[in-house]
Write an enzyme that holds these catalytic residues in place. Structure first.
Site, PDB file in Angstrom:
ATOM      1  N   ASN A   1     -24.115 -23.014  28.759  1.00  0.00           N
ATOM      2  CA  ASN A   1     -23.165 -24.090  28.513  1.00  0.00           C
ATOM      3  C   ASN A   1     -22.000 -23.696  27.617  1.00  0.00           C
ATOM      4  OD1 ASN A   1     -25.557 -24.087  26.690  1.00  0.00           O
ATOM      5  ND2 ASN A   1     -24.315 -25.525  25.514  1.00  0.00           N
TER       6      ASN A   1
ATOM      7  N   CYS B   1     -21.928 -29.409  16.193  1.00  0.00           N
ATOM      8  CA  CYS B   1     -21.032 -29.999  15.207  1.00  0.00           C
ATOM      9  C   CYS B   1     -21.801 -31.104  14.502  1.00  0.00           C
ATOM     10  CB  CYS B   1     -19.780 -30.562  15.874  1.00  0.00           C
ATOM     11  SG  CYS B   1     -18.596 -31.290  14.748  1.00  0.00           S
TER      12      CYS B   1
END
Length: 373
Positions: free
Chosen positions: A149, A319
């Protein structure tokens, strides 16, 4: 506004949206109910299962609906490991997997006494030979993603499937980034479990499926007898139907969309031909993902400035609370001290991406970084 983060999620297609709205309004019965409303809903559920199975060239009973790719990964890995630990407690995966796989493996190690071998890339790739060498008599499951990914790297799924033909270990493939982009037939590839998420191929969020060739694995959610007792809970009928619509739609235009995206990637790199950049890429890879770094340009600052310009791209890594963490994928590929961890961003396309959007991205990169683009 320019959206270039399709590896994170895609927009809902018009056809999938129409299906979602129609099913939500007109087929509100519980598929498990025996009255007319339940029977109508159940017919929609059966058709969606058959449609998805057809795109994978498999049987409808092999499709188990889930809330998405992460649940499908966990159901396959944890469910099979728990049900079959009497055969052995050794598992194999790679160091570049999605966290849905890696954290499930960690849980099995830390809480349930399994042993996991994490295959590390050699020359920025994972080979079938590495999997073969890691196999042991007590290995019961191998989990390898189809396409990474963060970099788009395609792993040798067919070769691994062949290696496992004469071994007791079953083969799980996280196909979240690949399905709807390239042809996939799990039975031909020797895959026992395959995970998918609708929102990666222009379906709705919160729904996915697990292809399962094998019945002997534990459920994670207990309750009713839905999904052949593998996943309790009333099915998300509208989401499932919209997912089936989206997958049929993407599969019907697979080659056309692939060539469109390949052309977009070539166009981007042509526009950047005179610039100072490097690619975090090893062939074979999907053209949908371009992981690119600009020397001496911190990705955190670059992402922020692109966002202010109305361009959505990502680092491809985790994140948390607005702080970009180093990519475990790039760390596995290039080492923990590589400058690539701090300089790289991920640009990801779909067939909906336009050259005009790419032109604007290049223009903004020129304004931010300087130099000739």
């Amino acid at each position: 506004m320019i959206y270039l983060d399709h590896a994170a999620t895609t927009s809902l297609s018009d056809a999938a949206l129409q299906t979602f709205m129609t099913i939500s309004k007109e087929y509100y019965g519980n598929p498990s109910s025996i009255h007319w409303a339940g029977r109508k809903a159940n017919a929609i559920l059966r058709q969606a299962r058959a449609d998805i199975a057809q795109t994978l060239a498999t049987k409808p009973e092999s499709i188990i609906f889930t809330s998405g790719g992460s649940e499908a990964d966990t159901l396959a890995i944890q469910g099979y490991a728990l049900a079959n630990q009497h055969k052995g407690k050794h598992l194999i995966t790679t160091a570049i997997e999605h966290h849905a796989v890696l954290r499930t493996m960690e849980y099995l190690e830390q809480r349930l006494g399994f042993e996991v071998t994490y295959i590390k890339p050699i020359n920025q790739a994972i080979s079938a030979q590495q999997i073969k060498e890691a196999l042991r008599p007590d290995t019961i499951l191998v989990s390898v993603m189809y396409a990474n990914n963060e970099t788009g790297l395609l792993l040798p799924i067919s070769e691994i499937g062949e290696i496992l033909t004469n071994h007791q270990a079953v083969f799980h493939v996280d196909a979240v980034q690949a399905i709807g982009k390239i042809p996939i037939s799990p039975e031909q590839l020797g895959i026992d479990f395959l995970s998918a998420a609708a929102h990666k191929f222009h379906g709705p969020k919160g729904v996915g499926f697990l292809y399962s060739r094998l019945p002997n694995f534990d459920a994670l959610i207990h309750g009713g007898r839905q999904e052949e007792q593998h996943r309790a809970g009333t099915e998300n009928l509208a989401g499932i139907a919209a997912m089936a619509t989206a997958l049929k739609e993407q599969t019907a235009q697979l080659d056309q969309h692939f060539q469109t995206v390949l052309g977009l990637k070539t166009y981007l790199l042509d526009q950047l031909a005179a610039s100072n950049y490097y690619l975090n890429e090893t062939e074979p890879s999907l053209p949908h993902i371009v992981n690119i770094g600009f020397p001496n340009q911190l990705n955190e600052q670059l992402l922020m400035r692109l966002d202010l310009a109305g361009i959505a791209v990502s680092s491809g890594s985790a994140c948390t609370a607005g702080v970009i963490q180093n990519s475990h994928v790039l760390e596995a590929l290039y080492g923990g001290n590589s400058r690539r961890l701090k300089e790289s961003i991920r640009i990801s396309f779909s067939h909906e991406t336009t050259k005009e959007g790419i032109d604007f991205l290049v223009q903004q990169l020129h304004a931010i970084i300087g130099g000739t683009y």
